[in-house]
Structure formats: structure tokens, C-alpha cells
Design an enzyme around this catalytic site. Structure first.
Site, PDB file in Angstrom:
ATOM      1  N   PHE A 124      -6.159  -3.540   3.567  1.00  0.00           N
ATOM      2  CA  PHE A 124      -6.741  -3.238   4.879  1.00  0.00           C
ATOM      3  C   PHE A 124      -5.757  -2.589   5.858  1.00  0.00           C
ATOM      4  CE2 PHE A 124      -8.654  -7.393   3.456  1.00  0.00           C
ATOM      5  CZ  PHE A 124      -9.773  -6.838   2.876  1.00  0.00           C
ATOM      6  N   GLU A 167       0.722  -1.669   4.529  1.00  0.00           N
ATOM      7  CA  GLU A 167       1.296  -0.326   4.557  1.00  0.00           C
ATOM      8  C   GLU A 167       2.770  -0.371   4.939  1.00  0.00           C
ATOM      9  OE1 GLU A 167       0.638   4.016   6.738  1.00  0.00           O
ATOM     10  OE2 GLU A 167      -0.957   2.518   6.801  1.00  0.00           O
ATOM     11  N   ALA A 223      -5.793   5.604   5.646  1.00  0.00           N
ATOM     12  CA  ALA A 223      -6.529   6.684   6.305  1.00  0.00           C
ATOM     13  C   ALA A 223      -7.743   7.139   5.507  1.00  0.00           C
ATOM     14  CB  ALA A 223      -5.604   7.879   6.585  1.00  0.00           C
ATOM     15  N   ARG A 236      -4.787   7.760  17.341  1.00  0.00           N
ATOM     16  CA  ARG A 236      -6.108   7.819  16.697  1.00  0.00           C
ATOM     17  C   ARG A 236      -7.176   7.159  17.565  1.00  0.00           C
ATOM     18  NH1 ARG A 236      -8.399   8.716  11.227  1.00  0.00           N
ATOM     19  NH2 ARG A 236      -6.381   9.583  10.626  1.00  0.00           N
ATOM     20  N   GLU A 277     -12.776   3.506   5.767  1.00  0.00           N
ATOM     21  CA  GLU A 277     -12.703   3.110   7.170  1.00  0.00           C
ATOM     22  C   GLU A 277     -13.970   3.365   7.987  1.00  0.00           C
ATOM     23  OE1 GLU A 277      -8.090   3.620   8.423  1.00  0.00           O
ATOM     24  OE2 GLU A 277      -9.105   5.449   7.807  1.00  0.00           O
ATOM     25  N   THR A 298      -3.119  11.878  10.514  1.00  0.00           N
ATOM     26  CA  THR A 298      -2.754  12.751  11.629  1.00  0.00           C
ATOM     27  C   THR A 298      -1.298  13.191  11.536  1.00  0.00           C
ATOM     28  OG1 THR A 298      -2.433  10.765  12.966  1.00  0.00           O
ATOM     29  CG2 THR A 298      -4.520  11.924  13.209  1.00  0.00           C
ATOM     30  N   GLN A 315       0.819  -1.208   0.000  1.00  0.00           N
ATOM     31  CA  GLN A 315       0.000   0.000   0.000  1.00  0.00           C
ATOM     32  C   GLN A 315       0.853   1.259   0.000  1.00  0.00           C
ATOM     33  OE1 GLN A 315      -2.779  -2.091   3.242  1.00  0.00           O
ATOM     34  NE2 GLN A 315      -3.311   0.046   2.975  1.00  0.00           N
ATOM     35  N   ARG A 330      -7.618  -1.269   9.010  1.00  0.00           N
ATOM     36  CA  ARG A 330      -8.784  -0.446   8.688  1.00  0.00           C
ATOM     37  C   ARG A 330      -9.386   0.233   9.937  1.00  0.00           C
ATOM     38  NH1 ARG A 330     -13.181  -3.102   4.664  1.00  0.00           N
ATOM     39  NH2 ARG A 330     -13.937  -1.206   3.676  1.00  0.00           N
TER      40      ARG A 330
END
Length: 774
Positions: A235, A239, A518, A317, A720, A449, A204, A349
Site C-alpha cells: 500500500f 516503498e 503510483a 500530488r 490507486e 510525477t 516495494q 495508496r
């Protein structure tokens, strides 16, 4: 231009839909292998925490088909793939292993089977060290944080709790979740001349993989190209977790000067790669007779694993969403990102948001049971409002609150009140089967963020035959991002969707991309693509005005034509003329999200550009003799602003809901006392099946919604936010369990609420035990 007439919202199917269902869609493992391709496989630790006293690889090296072995000594650059730059995540462990399944070496062989078999031949001597697996145990054992904790605070919490008319406290355990992609981790590296290497991967975050490969090879990033055509699911787990596999493949490819592929078995994939963080949440809440919250204190401890990975932003988060849709007049929330002797957990996710949201919903549920109220009435009493009730714990003002309208519509459409009365009447008969119903909301902030990630680039080419090729930094993992971006380009030029081709994501074309995460893929890349298109259009308009002696504002693109005053020229003909006139038909687009800012040290700012809202109403039936249950019906109303593609958005909402339901009901991760993950394959880890879906499943988009911020076509993110709608199932189960004790006690179900947990909770309530957590 109305929504129904807009090319962007014409609802074309996913651009790869036919290829998906016919098996013609090409993934990394489908790329033809050059002659002489080698295969790598990881050798994993079999201890949770131990010093490595001996690593004898002689038998590995002499096993059939083996070409060689990679260890830390074979890494030409740095032995680290940590995404945060903390240098705490080695490619290969040296001196000590810190979780069961940690890579210690890699075997490179002529076939994957040979490499896999050879990896088992290593002779390893360990000196065991104490290990801790659980976040609560880690806090008790004074284990360190893997990254700095965060505190969000507003108001005066201690006196507000002391003087509250009512007060309660509790603890909730929220389990983790494996990504369980259809396509696991895989990387395929092909060496080039000089320092160059090309890596095909299912990641990702192509730019991060590029930087990590450059780091381990000790070369500049321009020597590394990472390509991604599509993924079979991401998902969030792809990443950062793909960095390891890209690095190993690249090191081997450069060392042996041939193509190298690495693809672990599902068992090893699940053991060696991170998952959703499981949390232990302690809460203390004050409230009044109406159920309105006056103060909240929350402690959020997360099992982070042996290294930081993305645990800092994930636990941040969680705090950002611990309010969900509710205003807390006085609040203090603290994260505890705990180091544990387990695989480093990572993005999934919702990225910590679900763990925060479920804490808010547990407090609402507790208050409702304590006061004998309908949970929906308590929710309504605490919704964000206006003026003095619109400030979040992180001091961002909620300016776009449509939650009351969403809930009003869903309550009416789902016939919630009448159905709840029917559920109460059904349970009053005292049968073995019990029902529960719950209507839960979600308010979810959209933006990275980490502010610098809120940027994207694109490269747009219009060829002289009128066809359009578009490249952007986002990655396609089945969610339909490429389809939406192609729609945006087609709409910009006023041409058919079929005229636009999205090419594979590659670091060669768009540099320094952010992860497709995100929920920002369409927001960022759609705007970057539009910017590129508008640059080309501006040149074309100037050309048309000059050639046809027309005013620029009379030039428009529509219906596969360029309209210049009263004259219409077919788009392809017009582009041919522009090319002959030497008009530049290529552009690099760029976008950065405006307005956002965040000061982590003070816990204040505007980390989110806007909020997405939704609500779900779910009804369940449980068997009090076995704990088994079924989901009878779910109604969802979810806000996506002006939908770019309603068909894709509804698919995302349905999939997210089912995945969220699985997280809270069936997907149980279990480690034994030695620290080995025992739920490491589909045979031992249960994701929802088709038979687990709601018997009646109604999903709708509010057609009146429009993003008040200037997003792409006034749409909202969809990836998400709907994941958390699965909480409605969890709370409906809770109500069904509570019925066996006349709804006088909150069952305090822990997640996942497997049938075993439901059964144990029923028995505890029947016995009248004070400890009702399950």
C-alpha cells in the site's frame, strides 16, 4: 484479436491464490534460517522532541542472550536512509530525538525475544524541547517546511473570487491512515564474501533498499543484492520505510558475520514507521447560481513529520488532484509540507491524491447545500468538458474525458434518482434513523510525477524445453502483478499461462528498478516484459523464415504452436530446434513512458500519461442517538481500459473501496499531548471488518472502455484510483447528518467520520450552532 479471445484477458486466478489460502505462500519470515542466525530489535525514543543527555546501554549489553548493540558509531558508511538524498533521516538518532518512537540503537541477540526484552533495559536521560504535532499548529508556530512547497495557478483568482455571484470558505481536517499490513516490516540479511551482502526483505522498492544498504555500509551498490518474493501487503508504506530495517539487518550481518533478521512487533512497527499524511485544508470558492465554480483558492497543509521522506511528491500530488473531475476557470493551489515532531509520513495508496480529491468534493458539497441542489447536479455542472473547459490547474489538457459517460451509466444502473427521492421521503418521517446517498466521481492521473521513475526493465529466458522464466522490476504484494505480467508473456508467445514462471524480484537480474507504486506496476513492467518477449520472437521469426523458407509475416505464435505458413510446429519442439541452431533465447526488455514532462518551478507540464475514471454510489443509514451507521449499498463503475484480468481488477476495486471507506470512517490516528501514538495496534486502531462492507455491493467494469494511449494491451492502472470511491460513503453520511436540519447546512464533517464525530455533528446541527465542523 478481441478482448474475450485474448490470452491476456482469459481471467486466470492469482498465481499464488492457492498458496495464500493454504498457508504455503512463503514470505520473508518463512525463509529457513541458517545456523547461528541472530535477531535484531530497535530501541525507540520515549520523547517527541528532546536532546539526548545520556544513553547508557550497559544493562542492554549484559542482558541474557545479547550479542551486541548497534549505535551510530557502528555504521561504517553514512548514518542516513533518506530517500530524497536530503540526509535528514538517520538510521539512529544522535544528539537529539525528533519524534516518539525514533530509533536510537539496535540490540542484536540470539533470539528475537531476548533482543526485544533487552531493548527495554536502556537508561536514557532527556532534556525536553518544545514539540508540535499538528500541521496547523506547525504553521502557527512558524515551523519550517520539510521540503519546498508547490503552487499551481491559472487565471486571475483574486478578482474572480471578489466578483463571484456566490462565495464561501471553510476548513477541513483530513486524518491520516496506517497501512496495517498483514505482514509488517521485516528484513533478513546474509553476509557474503568481501563486501557482499544479500538482503531478503518485504519492500516495494528493491533498488532503493539496495542503494540505502550500500550507503550505510560504505560500499558500492553492486555488493548488495535485495530479493523480494512477495509481500503480505504494501500500500505504499513499504516503498521507503523498509530502508531502515534493511540497513540495520545488513550492518549487523556484516559486523557479526552471520545472518541477522529484524522484525518489530506491531506496536513498535506502527510507532516507528510512517503513515498517510493528514491534512488541514483551507478553501475559498466562488460560484454562480447554477453551482458552476468560477474561482478556487486552496491551501493544503500536511503533517509531514520530522524528515522529508516522500512528503514533497505526496503534497504535490494532492494539488494535482484538488480539481478531481472538475474544471476551475481561475485557480490557485498551494502546498504546505510542514515539519512536525512525529514519525515522517510516507507513501500510501493514492499518494496524496485522495486528500486533494476530497477537498474538491467538499467544495462541491458546500455549493450544493448553499444553493439547495442535489450534489450530483452540481458535479455535472462542473465536469471537465471540451475546448475551453479542459485545462487542469497544472496546464495539462484533459483529452480522454469519459467521466460524463461513466456517471450516466452508474446513475442509471444504481437507480440513483429514484433512490434519492426515497431517502428524502424516509428522512421526512423524522425518525431516529436517517439515510443518506451520494454519487461521487474520481479522475486520477497515472504516472510517477518524478519523471525518471517512469521506466522499467525485464529479463526473459526461454529454456530449450519451451518453458519460460521471466523476471521484472516490479514487486508482488498481493495485487496480482506477477499474474498479469505472466499473462502478457504467455500471450506474446501464444502458449498456456502455466508455461510461464515469474521469478522473485532481485536487483541481481534487473537493475535500477522503480518502486512498485503510483499504480504503474502493470503499465511499466508489462511493457518491459513484452519488449523482452518481442526481441526473442523477432529472432525466432527470422530463424523460422530461414529454415522453412517462409515469409516472416507468415510466422505466428498461437495455441502452443508456432505456425509457419500452413505448417504448425509444437512450441517446445520449435524452441528445441532454435536452440540447436544457436538462436539466442534470452533478452533484456525495457520501457519508458512516453509524452510525459513536468516543470515544477513553473507548475506546468504533462505529469500524467493518461487518466483513470470511476464513480461510486453509496447509501447509508445512521442512528442519530448514537452516531453509529451502516453501509446499506454501494454500486461502482470503474474504468480500467481493456482489462488485463477482470477478476483481479474487480478484486482491486473492491479492496481499494473498502480501504478508502476505512480511511474516512473508522481509521483514527491519535497522539496524546506528549507526542506518543496511542492507536498503535489492532486493539486501538479500527480497520473495516467484513461486517462493515456494503450489504449490497455491485462492482462493474465498463466493457466499452479502451485506453486511447498505447499502454499494455490498452489497459489502465487499477491500484490507486478506486481508493477514492470511498468518498461516496463519507458524503452519504454527510447527507444523513444534514437531514436533521432540513439539508440547509453543510455538516462539514472532518475525516475520519467516526460514530462519535457523526453524533457530535448531529447534535450541533440540531442546536443550530454556526460551528458545524466535526
Amino acid at each position: 484479436m478481441t478482448m474475450k479471445d485474448d490470452t491476456v484477458t482469459s481471467d486466470p486466478r492469482h498465481d499464488s491464490a492457492i498458496k495464500h489460502v493454504t498457508g504455503r505462500a512463503e514470505y520473508t519470515d518463512d525463509i529457513p534460517e541458517p545456523a547461528g542466525t541472530l535477531h535484531a530489535y530497535l530501541g525507540l525514543s520515549t520523547r517527541a522532541h528532546a536532546r539526548i543527555r545520556k544513553l547508557d546501554l550497559a544493562a542492554v549489553k549484559t542482558a541474557p542472550g545479547v550479542v551486541g548493540v548497534l549505535t551510530e558509531e557502528d555504521i561504517p558508511g553514512e548514518n542516513d536512509v533518506s530517500p530524497t538524498g536530503l540526509n535528514d533521516e538517520p538510521v539512529f538518532a544522535t544528539g537529539k530525538v525528533e519524534f516518539w518512537g525514533q530509533p536510537m540503537f539496535a540490540v542484536v541477540a540470539e533470539t528475537r525475544d531476548a533482543a526485544r526484552r533487552a531493548a527495554q533495559q536502556a537508561v536514557i536521560a532527556y532534556e525536553d524541547l518544545p514539540h508540535v504535532l499538528d500541521a496547523a499548529e506547525a504553521r502557527a508556530a512558524d515551523y519550517p517546511y520539510v521540503t519546498a512547497p508547490l503552487k499551481l495557478e491559472r487565471g486571475d483568482v483574486a478578482p474572480a473570487l471578489r466578483t463571484a455571484p456566490h462565495r464561501l470558505s471553510g476548513q477541513m481536517r483530513v486524518g491520516g491512515q496506517d497501512h496495517m499490513y498483514l505482514e509488517g516490516h521485516i528484513a533478513f540479511a546474509i553476509p557474503g564474501e568481501d563486501e557482499d551482502v544479500i538482503v531478503h526483505s518485504s519492500t516495494q522498492h528493491p533498488s532503493e533498499a539496495q542503494h540505502m544498504v550500500a550507503k550505510v555500509l560504505g560500499v558500492n551498490s553492486h555488493a548488495v543484492t535485495v530479493n523480494v518474493r512477495r509481500m503480505g501487503g504494501g500500500f505504499g508504506g513499504k516503498e521507503t520505510q523498509m530502508n531502515l530495517f534493511c540497513a540495520v539487518a545488513a550492518i549487523a550481518a556484516k559486523k557479526w558475520r552471520c545472518a541477522v533478521k529484524i522484525r518489530p512487533d506491531r506496536d513498535d512497527d506502527m510507532s516507528a514507521t510512517g503513515k498517510r499524511h493528514d491534512f488541514v485544508i483551507d478553501y475559498d470558492v466562488g460560484f454562480d447560481e447554477a453551482g458552476r465554480i468560477t474561482a478556487v483558492e486552496g491551501q493544503f497543509a500536511a503533517r509531514c513529520g520530522f524528515s522529508a521522506d516522500l512528503s514533497g511528491p505526496v503534497t504535490d500530488r494532492a494539488l494535482f488532484h484538488a480539481d478531481n473531475a472538475y474544471y476551475y476557470p481561475n485557480v490557485r493551489l498551494t502546498s504546505h509540507p510542514m515539519k512536525t515532531n512525529s514519525v515522517s509520513n510516507t507513501a500510501f495508496r493514492g499518494f496524496g491524491g485522495p486528500q486533494g480529491v476530497i477537498a474538491a468534493e467538499r467544495m462541491i458539497e458546500e455549493i450544493a447545500y448553499a444553493l439547495g441542489k442535489d450534489t450530483l447536479d452540481v458535479r455535472r455542472a462542473n465536469f471537465y468538458g471540451t475546448d475551453d473547459r479542459n485545462l487542469t490547474p497544472y496546464h495539462q489538457t484533459v483529452e480522454d474525458n469519459i467521466m460524463p459517460r461513466i456517471v450516466d451509466e452508474l446513475e442509471a444502473n444504481a437507480d440513483y434518482r429514484a433512490r434519492r427521492e426515497a431517502v428524502l421521503a424516509y428522512n421526512a418521517s423524522g425518525g431516529i434513523l436517517r439515510k443518506g446517498i451520494a454519487l461521487t466521481p474520481v479522475k486520477f492521473g497515472i504516472s510517477f510525477t518524478a519523471t525518471w521513475y517512469n521506466q522499467a526493465g525485464s529479463l526473459v529466458h526461454v529454456y530449450n524445453d519451451g518453458s519460460i522464466a521471466l523476471n521484472h522490476g516490479g514487486t508482488e504484494m498481493g495485487q496480482g502483478l506477477n499474474t498479469k505480467v505472466a499473462q502478457i508473456a504467455a500471450d506474446a508467445f501464444g502458449v498456456d499461462f502455466s508455461r510461464v514462471k515469474i521469478t522473485r524480484t532481485t536487483t541481481e537480474k534487473v537493475p535500477n528498478t522503480s518502486a512498485t507504486a503510483a499504480s504503474s506496476g502493470s503499465d511499466l513492467n508489462g511493457m518491459a516484459a513484452l519488449d523482452g518477449c518481442e526481441q526473442i520472437k523477432a529472432r525466432l521469426i527470422e530463424f523460422a523464415a530461414e529454415k522453412w523458407q517462409a515469409k516472416p509475416d507468415t510466422v505466428r505464435f498461437a495455441d502452443n504452436q508456432v505456425h509457419i505458413g500452413s505448417e504448425a510446429v509444437p512450441f517446445a519442439d520449435f524452441i528445441k530446434q532454435a536452440y540447436m541452431a544457436r538462436v539466442q533465447l534470452s533478452a533484456a526488455g525495457f520501457y519508458k513512458t512516453p509524452k510525459i514532462h513536468w516543470d515544477r518551478a513553473s507548475g506546468k507540464g504533462r505529469p500524467f500519461y493518461y487518466f483513470a475514471y470511476g464513480a461510486a454510489c453509496s447509501e447509508v443509514t445512521i442512528d442519530t442517538l448514537t452516531g453509529e451507521y451502516q453501509l446499506d449499498r454501494t454500486d461502482i463503475l470503474h474504468d480500467v481500459g481493456r482489462s488485463l484480468n477482470p477478476q483481479l481488477d474487480i478484486g482491486q476495486i473492491e479492496g481499494a473501496f473498502i480501504q478508502g471507506m476505512g480511511w474516512l470512517t473508522t481509521e483514527e490516528l491519535w497522539w496524546d499531548d506528549e507526542g506518543q501514538l496511542r492507536t498503535h495496534a489492532p486493539s486501538t486502531y479500527k480497520i473495516p471488518l467484513a461486517s462493515d462492507r456494503p450489504r449490497v455491493f455491485n462492482v462493474a467494469l465498463p466493457e466499452w472502455s479502451e485506453n486511447r494511449e498505447n499502454t499494455i494491451k490498452r489497459s489502465k492502472a487499477v491500484g490507486e484510483p478506486p481508493f477514492m470511491l470511498g468518498i461516496s460513503v463519507f458524503e452519504a453520511l454527510s447527507m444523513a447528518v444534514a437531514s436533521v436540519a432540513d439539508y440547509k447546512t453543510c455538516p462539514r464533517l472532518d475525516a475520519p467520520a467516526t460514530p462519535e464525530c457523526v453524533l457530535m455533528a448531529v447534535e450541533r446541527l440540531r442546536e443550530g450552532r454556526a460551528d458545524v465542523s466535526g
